[in-house]
Design a protein around this motif. Structure first.
Motif, PDB file in Angstrom:
ATOM      1  N   PHE A  74       0.865  -1.153  -0.033  1.00 14.89           N
ATOM      2  CA  PHE A  74       0.052   0.006   0.011  1.00 14.89           C
ATOM      3  C   PHE A  74       0.869   1.263  -0.031  1.00 14.89           C
ATOM      4  CE2 PHE A  74      -2.543  -3.426   2.094  1.00 14.89           C
ATOM      5  CZ  PHE A  74      -3.561  -3.464   1.259  1.00 14.89           C
ATOM      6  N   ASN A  88      -7.667   7.874  -9.840  1.00 16.77           N
ATOM      7  CA  ASN A  88      -8.856   6.976  -9.638  1.00 16.77           C
ATOM      8  C   ASN A  88      -8.746   5.617 -10.024  1.00 16.77           C
ATOM      9  OD1 ASN A  88     -11.232   6.631  -8.090  1.00 16.77           O
ATOM     10  ND2 ASN A  88     -12.394   7.052 -10.003  1.00 16.77           N
ATOM     11  N   SER A 148      -5.772   4.059 -11.383  1.00 15.75           N
ATOM     12  CA  SER A 148      -5.178   3.256 -10.711  1.00 15.75           C
ATOM     13  C   SER A 148      -5.313   2.729  -9.469  1.00 15.75           C
ATOM     14  CB  SER A 148      -3.825   4.088 -10.507  1.00 15.75           C
ATOM     15  OG  SER A 148      -3.354   4.677 -11.545  1.00 15.75           O
ATOM     16  N   GLN A 149      -6.210   3.226  -8.708  1.00 16.94           N
ATOM     17  CA  GLN A 149      -6.650   2.837  -7.225  1.00 16.94           C
ATOM     18  C   GLN A 149      -7.634   1.584  -7.854  1.00 16.94           C
ATOM     19  OE1 GLN A 149      -9.403   5.234  -5.239  1.00 16.94           O
ATOM     20  NE2 GLN A 149      -9.626   3.822  -3.480  1.00 16.94           N
ATOM     21  N   PHE A 190      -5.391  -1.427  -8.820  1.00 18.43           N
ATOM     22  CA  PHE A 190      -4.637  -1.818  -7.728  1.00 18.43           C
ATOM     23  C   PHE A 190      -3.160  -1.476  -8.298  1.00 18.43           C
ATOM     24  CE2 PHE A 190      -2.758  -4.319  -4.519  1.00 18.43           C
ATOM     25  CZ  PHE A 190      -3.507  -3.718  -3.320  1.00 18.43           C
ATOM     26  N   ILE A 196      -0.666   0.804  -7.429  1.00 21.67           N
ATOM     27  CA  ILE A 196      -0.611   1.770  -6.344  1.00 21.67           C
ATOM     28  C   ILE A 196       0.595   2.459  -6.785  1.00 21.67           C
ATOM     29  CG2 ILE A 196       0.278   2.030  -4.133  1.00 21.67           C
ATOM     30  CD1 ILE A 196      -2.616   0.523  -4.795  1.00 21.67           C
ATOM     31  N   MET A 237      -0.715   5.297  -8.839  1.00 22.13           N
ATOM     32  CA  MET A 237      -1.518   6.023  -8.252  1.00 22.13           C
ATOM     33  C   MET A 237      -0.656   7.238  -7.412  1.00 22.13           C
ATOM     34  SD  MET A 237      -4.078   5.215  -5.070  1.00 22.13           S
ATOM     35  CE  MET A 237      -2.630   5.121  -4.023  1.00 22.13           C
ATOM     36  N   TYR A 238       0.450   6.682  -6.776  1.00 24.33           N
ATOM     37  CA  TYR A 238       1.436   7.790  -6.171  1.00 24.33           C
ATOM     38  C   TYR A 238       2.003   8.677  -6.908  1.00 24.33           C
ATOM     39  CZ  TYR A 238       0.655   5.615  -1.606  1.00 24.33           C
ATOM     40  OH  TYR A 238       0.224   5.183  -0.367  1.00 24.33           O
TER      41      TYR A 238
END
Length: 334
Positions: free
Chosen positions: A115, A290, A292-293, A296, A298, A301-302
């Motif tokens: 995460f 959104n 990428s979340q 999954f 991660i 997303m970052y």
């Protein structure tokens, strides 16, 4: 008789000549003594004449003293670079510490790496997005919407704030209405904008305009209301018209406070847009985060979050630079 007379004359003449000769002989040593008795002034005059003809050469300057200004001038750029490096290190120390903690915490098991992946993994994902063109596509879409809504808000809010702040009856009339809308969150009205304007680009730009108008408008009203009354009276005493009064007095005095609202609006424009793109969009940094979340992904997303932060910092620095250029008249604080 004549012979005796001649003899007398001849005898007297040598005596006179001898006396004159003796007198001259007697006076010669005195003259010589006087000449010898005063040698110092003559030698002093000659020495001074020699000094005038052959002046003494000037003393050679000290090579060390002559090189000191040049050496000091050569050290000034080095000192300036040193000061800049120290300031940059001081400003970036906290950021470097954050990145170090981010990198080390997942690797040492302090947080779940699933995460919160290490920063190096996120940086690699950001580079991959940049290489395949996805990052440029999403960033371009977000910047177009954000800067478009921000520009419209500036064009509308600054003149309206000047008008409301200058005319007290208008401020008294619109004050309660402004307070109602100012305390209504922009994201709370997002469904209303979507229902009225659709899910396309119009609703996204409109929500950005709505969110950006209030910081700029309220700061402009406050800036005009708090203008120095002494300067205003002086300007009126010189029979300046209202446009000239705004140009020469009100606007220069209001620039710092107005730009405070503009900088707040710049940050709000990006944040609100990202939230709007998460609800309904096919491109944009909010959509990237959104999606990428949901997938999954991660690290991607970052990567989108870091891009938004970098854009916000760069945009704020741009506004600070513009404010400084428009506020050159201000005296720096001691």
């Amino acid at each position: 008789m004549s012979t005796g007379t001649d003899t007398t004359v001849d005898t007297t003449t040598p005596t006179t000549i001898g006396a004159a000769t003796a007198t001259a002989t007697a006076t010669e040593p005195v003259t010589a003594t006087a000449t010898v008795a005063d040698p110092a002034p003559e030698s002093g005059v000659r020495a001074k004449a020699d000094e005038v003809r052959d002046p003494a050469p000037p003393a050679a300057p000290d090579a060390g003293k002559s090189n000191r200004p040049a050496a000091a001038a050569g050290r000034q750029p080095l000192r300036a670079v040193g000061r800049w490096l120290r300031a940059a290190a001081l400003r970036s120390a906290a950021l470097v510490a954050l990145l170090a903690v981010w990198e080390s915490a997942p690797r040492f098991g302090l947080v779940d790496a699933t995460f919160l992946p290490p920063f190096s993994v996120v940086a690699q994902a950001w580079w991959d997005l940049l290489g395949n063109g996805q990052l440029a596509e999403h960033t371009s879409a977000s910047l177009t919407r954000s800067f478009g809504g921000f520009g419209i808000a500036v064009v509308v809010a600054v003149p309206l704030g000047l008008l409301i702040g200058w005319y007290r009856p208008v401020a008294a009339l619109l004050g309660p209405l402004l307070e109602v809308f100012r305390n209504t969150a922009a994201l709370a009205l997002l469904p209303v904008f979507v229902l009225l304007l659709g899910i396309g680009e119009t609703s996204k730009v409109s929500i950005v305009v709505y969110a950006c108008v209030w910081p700029i408008l309220l700061n402009t009203i406050s800036a005009v209301g708090n203008a120095d009354p002494t300067l205003v009276r002086l300007a009126r005493s010189m029979d300046l018209s209202t446009p000239r009064l705004f140009q020469k007095v009100i606007l220069p005095a209001s620039v710092p406070v107005i730009f405070t609202g503009i900088r707040l609006a710049g940050a709000v424009s990006i944040l609100v847009l990202v939230a709007a793109e998460m609800i309904g969009a096919k491109a944009g940094l909010g959509y990237l985060i959104n999606a990428s979340q949901f997938n999954f992904a991660i690290p991607q997303m970052y990567a989108g979050i870091i891009t938004i932060s970098a854009i916000g910092v760069a945009f704020n620095q741009l506004l600070v630079t513009v404010e400084r250029r428009l506020s050159l008249w201000r005296v720096p604080a001691a």
